[in-house]
Design an enzyme around this catalytic site. Structure first.
Site, mmCIF file in Angstrom:
data_model
loop_
_atom_site.group_PDB
_atom_site.id
_atom_site.type_symbol
_atom_site.label_atom_id
_atom_site.label_comp_id
_atom_site.label_asym_id
_atom_site.label_seq_id
_atom_site.Cartn_x
_atom_site.Cartn_y
_atom_site.Cartn_z
ATOM 1 N N HIS A 128 0.833 -1.203 0.000
ATOM 2 C CA HIS A 128 0.000 0.000 0.000
ATOM 3 C C HIS A 128 0.869 1.255 0.000
ATOM 4 C CE1 HIS A 128 -2.845 -3.044 1.457
ATOM 5 N NE2 HIS A 128 -3.809 -2.252 0.982
ATOM 6 N N ASP A 160 -5.030 -6.442 -7.617
ATOM 7 C CA ASP A 160 -5.241 -5.753 -6.347
ATOM 8 C C ASP A 160 -5.485 -4.277 -6.676
ATOM 9 O OD1 ASP A 160 -5.448 -5.265 -3.643
ATOM 10 O OD2 ASP A 160 -3.515 -6.149 -3.110
#
Length: 964
Positions: A240, A312
């Site tokens: 992230h 993702d």
């Protein structure tokens, strides 16, 4: 006109779709190993291809993009979302935010309605990350333990049932695709993003759990997505925020990280999500999401996956900072992905659509590559029935997600996941106690409610006062001092820690400081289970796996931890290794209270049956029937029969476990309960092997024990020492014989009656001397050894009478030992005396000696005879083994003369008939050796006396009841 023709074509296709037999739409074929995820009906497949052929470039690209939705102030989708669906033709959406079930259903209905108003009218994939259940985004839905907690249960059936329940709740709320489970093998304890979201570090366990959940979701009509391919479990950076890379070799990849994904593929997984991680063994330059070597070469070609590959979130910094939304979208489709998860800003989402369309129109993305993904997407939507009924009933959604059975499953799994890592006799805390408790723990992502909620749960479990103290995430010295001061005022302490990677130093220092208060301290790891390695000295520790790196709350897990602290049974086993401290699979349990009777074990069988631990009612019914028989023998105080039938009960458990008729947990519990009951009754059971050890010591190591000799005195000291080892208060009576020229002695030990004033007295007696030239093995040795064994087993046996064990010396000198003892009894003792059981030659191994004589002075029955006769019946002895016999001499005579019922127990002597007296030459001779002792006969007499003494009738009018 062209647009009208196109619309009519779509309408024809949809009519054909809706009229196709239901069997062609069901996902039943998804779990067939090796089957490609295509529509299993050729006509239907042709219609999918025709539909794709009729689509415009914008509509095709739209199917390849999954934007996240945008909401208005009512938490409903706004005009931006409508634009993405209707103008940009989005074929899928991912939904974030938290709403109740009814609102979520309305939300999804609105999205599907907008999709239905487009030219194609193709329904949407409505997706979400619902790793621990629908509660992750639906506030009134069921929250289950996180994956590491589920793995701690080792219960594959429960794992599958959790996925099934989650699928049911998803469909009720309008979802049809879940990004779960994680198939990552978490081999790096400091992994900053996976952690408790993984099933653990063991490849086989992760594989089995992954398959169970894939099947649970997909058999119930929801797409399942193992992630993050080809594995995010060994990373040290969070994708992230950064672009992680793993440096392990191809062998490690194939042996450790790929098997769960391969198992999922073989089980028919419909989709797999990519990871934004560079796998150097495959592609040292690009993350898996953008790598053709990974997605096409490894996943499609090597592993045979032909389902949907979804990326993702592309707004994660690993992708966004290095390539940007548009470029990365084109690269991932080129690499082999089917759907781009566009989760950035509205501008970045539009950039994703526009970049893909531009690449398609320029030829950078080939029509073949795009059509392959479009057809795969449409075929999956057909197979999952999205065209049949895209809308849900918001009113029903609330009822489904609030199902009581769903909540009960979550609570049961949570308790089974609780891993008692350490317990130094600290837990469980007593819930009935008025002792006070201090609950301590850190803020988690600046929130204090976690610790406050735990304190509330504790208050619901204890009668005592509960206070709490919340520190910062990394407690300062002053905060630690304050916590210690508060702990000094409490009786016991519960301290929680939380880490998503490495534990802050202040938290470990806090636990250590609380431990120095010398109050009982129980610690709870709310996040990763590794925390205890930083404070290994803590008294007790429970791993809950409750909170991941974003702090999402799963209260059912910490509530289960509180339940365990107050006595609920912990069921978890570590899914990871805590290096240097605890191995994979470690997990302690509270030992179930030792059963007092077979009835207690029967109650456990009832409880286990209620909990669903048996495959059917056949197994528990057989177990309970067996335990009823044991209860019958317990009532009879038939020690050996209780033990024998409990051993048979264990054999029955073994058989049922082999036939998989019960869970392993039920089997282990009932085996331990059976062992405990056997141990209890063995403590009360006569043991001829121990008696034989005393026979050997008396007859061989000490040898002949002539009256007044040093050997006789040595024997008395040995007997006294054995009784003192048992904790008896002992005494010795010395008396003279042979005109005062010699001395002998009696040894006495008394077992007090429990809770009875002036109790009746029962005597168990034998003599321990032997005549010169005889080892006394069969004569006085076997009787003495039997009496010592009775003293051992009666030591802890409840008694409503005083039992006196008396070992007489000098029998051959006019039976002076017993005569002297009785002459010393007071009038009060005589009045309270009920019976005398006197043992003599109770172990002779002589063939004609087949009858045990209970010899009374006059040959008439008395209280002793009645008791032993009743005991014989209870023990199931043959009638001809026990005979009432007259013998007017030996130690019992003086008790009889004093008015005390008495009998002598002796095997029938060779050649002696009832009513006659006589001693064959080998008694009191060198032939009286230990090889002539029969342990089985000692055992029989020991069991009889043990049972008969316990039930001796104190008053003669009780005889009838005893005998019955």
């Amino acid at each position: 006109m062209k647009k009208l023709v196109q619309l009519l074509s779509y309408m024809l296709v949809f009519v054909l779709l809706l009229t196709t037999p239901v069997s062609a739409l069901t996902p039943s074929s998804l779990t067939q190993q090796g089957k490609k995820p295509v529509v299993q009906d050729n006509a239907k497949q042709q219609m999918v291809q025709q539909m794709a052929a009729q689509m415009t470039p914008e509509e095709k690209i739209g199917q390849l993009v999954m934007p996240s939705t945008h909401d208005n102030e009512q938490s409903m989708p706004n005009e931006d979302t409508k634009e993405l669906i209707q103008e940009y033709k989005a074929g899928s959406v991912i939904i974030y935010g938290n709403r109740d079930a009814e609102t979520t259903a309305e939300y999804n209905n609105q999205l599907q309605e907008w999709a239905s108003e487009t030219n194609t009218g193709i329904p949407l994939f409505s997706t979400a990350d619902l790793e621990y259940g629908v509660n992750q985004h639906v506030t009134d839905a069921t929250a289950f333990p996180r994956q590491m907690g589920i793995a701690a249960t080792r219960d594959l059936e429960a794992a599958k049932e959790m996925a099934s329940v989650t699928a049911e709740e998803m469909k009720a709320a309008g979802f049809n695709w879940n990004y779960s489970p994680l198939a990552d093998v978490n081999t790096n304890p400091n992994n900053p993003v996976i952690g408790v979201r993984s099933f653990g570090e063991n490849t086989d366990l992760v594989s089995d759990m992954t398959v169970a959940q894939v099947e649970g979701y997909q058999e119930n009509g929801v797409l399942s997505t193992p992630k993050h391919f080809p594995g995010h479990g060994d990373t040290s950076q969070d994708s992230h925020h950064n672009l992680p890379a793993v440096t392990y070799d191809r062998e490690t990849l194939e042996e450790v990280h790929l098997p769960p994904f391969q198992a999922a593929i073989d089980a028919g997984a419909e989709s797999i999500m990519t990871s934004h991680v560079i796998i150097e063994a495959i592609d040292p330059d690009l993350p898996a999401t953008l790598s053709k070597d990974v997605l096409t070469g490894l996943l499609r070609e090597d592993m045979g996956f032909d389902g949907l590959i979804v990326t993702d979130a592309m707004s994660m910094q690993a992708i966004k900072d290095n390539w940007g939304a548009g470029e990365a979208a084109v690269m991932t489709i080129q690499a082999g992905a089917d759907i781009v998860m566009a989760t950035g800003s509205l501008d970045e989402q539009k950039e994703t659509f526009e970049a893909l369309l531009s690449a398609y129109e320029s030829g950078e993305l080939s029509q073949e590559r795009v059509d392959e993904s479009v057809e795969r997407i449409l075929a999956t939507k057909v197979r999952y029935g999205l065209f049949d009924n895209r809308y849900v009933d918001p009113g029903e959604a609330t009822d489904v997600v609030n199902s009581e059975s769903h909540k009960e499953l979550a609570e049961s799994m949570a308790q089974d996941s609780m891993t008692l890592v350490k317990n130094d006799d600290t837990l469980p805390f007593d819930s009935e106690s008025d002792e006070s408790t201090l609950v301590v723990g850190p803020e988690i992502y600046n929130q204090s409610h976690y610790i406050e909620d735990i304190a509330d749960a504790v208050q619901g479990k204890t009668n005592g006062e509960v206070d709490h103290y919340v520190t910062s995430e990394d407690p300062s010295d002053s905060e630690i001092d304050e916590a210690v001061q508060q702990a000094e005022q409490a009786d016991r302490i519960i301290v929680s820690t939380f880490s998503a990677s490495e534990l802050p130093a202040g938290q470990s220092q806090l636990v250590k400081a609380l431990g120095e208060t010398e109050k009982p301290v129980a610690s709870i790891s709310l996040g990763l289970p590794y925390d205890i390695k930083e404070y290994p000295e803590v008294d007790a520790h429970i791993a809950t796996y409750a909170i991941e790196r974003w702090g999402s709350a799963v209260p059912v897990s910490w509530e289960a931890a509180v339940d365990v602290i107050y006595g609920a049974s912990p069921g978890g086993k570590l899914p990871v290794t805590i290096e240097g401290h605890y191995e994979f699979g470690h997990g302690e349990n509270y030992e179930a209270a030792a059963p007092e009777s077979a009835g207690d074990i029967k109650a456990f069988v009832d409880q286990l049956e209620e909990e669903g631990a048996f495959e059917s009612d056949v197994a528990p019914r057989a177990l309970k029937r067996h335990l009823d028989a044991v209860s019958h023998y317990e009532e009879q105080k038939a020690d050996e029969k209780v033990i024998k039938h409990m051993q048979s009960f264990k054999d029955l458990l073994d058989h049922q476990q082999t036939q998989e008729l019960m869970t392993e947990e039920a089997y282990n519990l009932l085996q331990s309960q059976a062992d405990a009951l056997i141990e209890k009754w063995e403590a009360f059971a006569f043991d001829s092997e121990r008696a034989m050890a005393d026979v050997e010591h008396l007859s061989e190591e000490i040898g002949p024990r002539a009256p007044g000799s040093e050997a006789e005195k040595e024997a008395s000291e040995y007997i006294k020492g054995e009784l003192e080892k048992l904790g008896y208060s002992t005494s010795t009576q010395t008396f003279e014989f042979n005109g005062g020229e010699q001395q002998s002695q009696n040894v006495v030990a008394i077992k007090e009656a429990e809770g009875i004033e002036n109790p009746e007295i029962v005597y168990a007696t034998a003599h321990y001397d032997s005549v010169p030239g005889s080892p006394g093995a069969n004569d006085n040795g076997s009787g003495t050894a039997s009496l010592l064994e009775l003293a051992k087993i009666m030591k802890d046996k409840p008694a409503n009478k005083e039992i006196r064990f008396v070992f007489f010396g000098a029998e051959e000198a006019g039976l002076l030992g017993s005569q002297h003892y009785v002459s010393q009894l007071s009038d009060d003792e005589i009045n309270r005396s009920a019976a005398n059981f006197n043992m003599d030659m109770v172990g002779t191994d002589w063939d004609p000696a087949s009858q045990l004589h209970v010899s009374t002075v006059d040959g008439e029955s008395n209280a002793v005879w009645e008791s032993v006769d009743a005991a014989s019946d209870r023990l199931g002895l043959e009638d001809d083994r026990l005979t009432l016999h007259q013998l007017g001499r030996s130690d019992h005579v003086f008790f009889h003369e004093a008015g005390i019922d008495a009998a002598l127990f002796i095997w029938m002597e060779p050649g002696t008939e009832p009513g006659q007296a006589g001693i064959e030459p080998w008694y009191h001779s060198a032939g009286d050796t230990i090889d002539r002792v029969d342990p089985e006969k000692i055992q029989m007499v020991g069991e009889l006396i043990n049972s008969a003494i316990s039930d001796v009738p104190i008053e003669q009018e009780q005889d009838t009841d005893i005998a019955s």
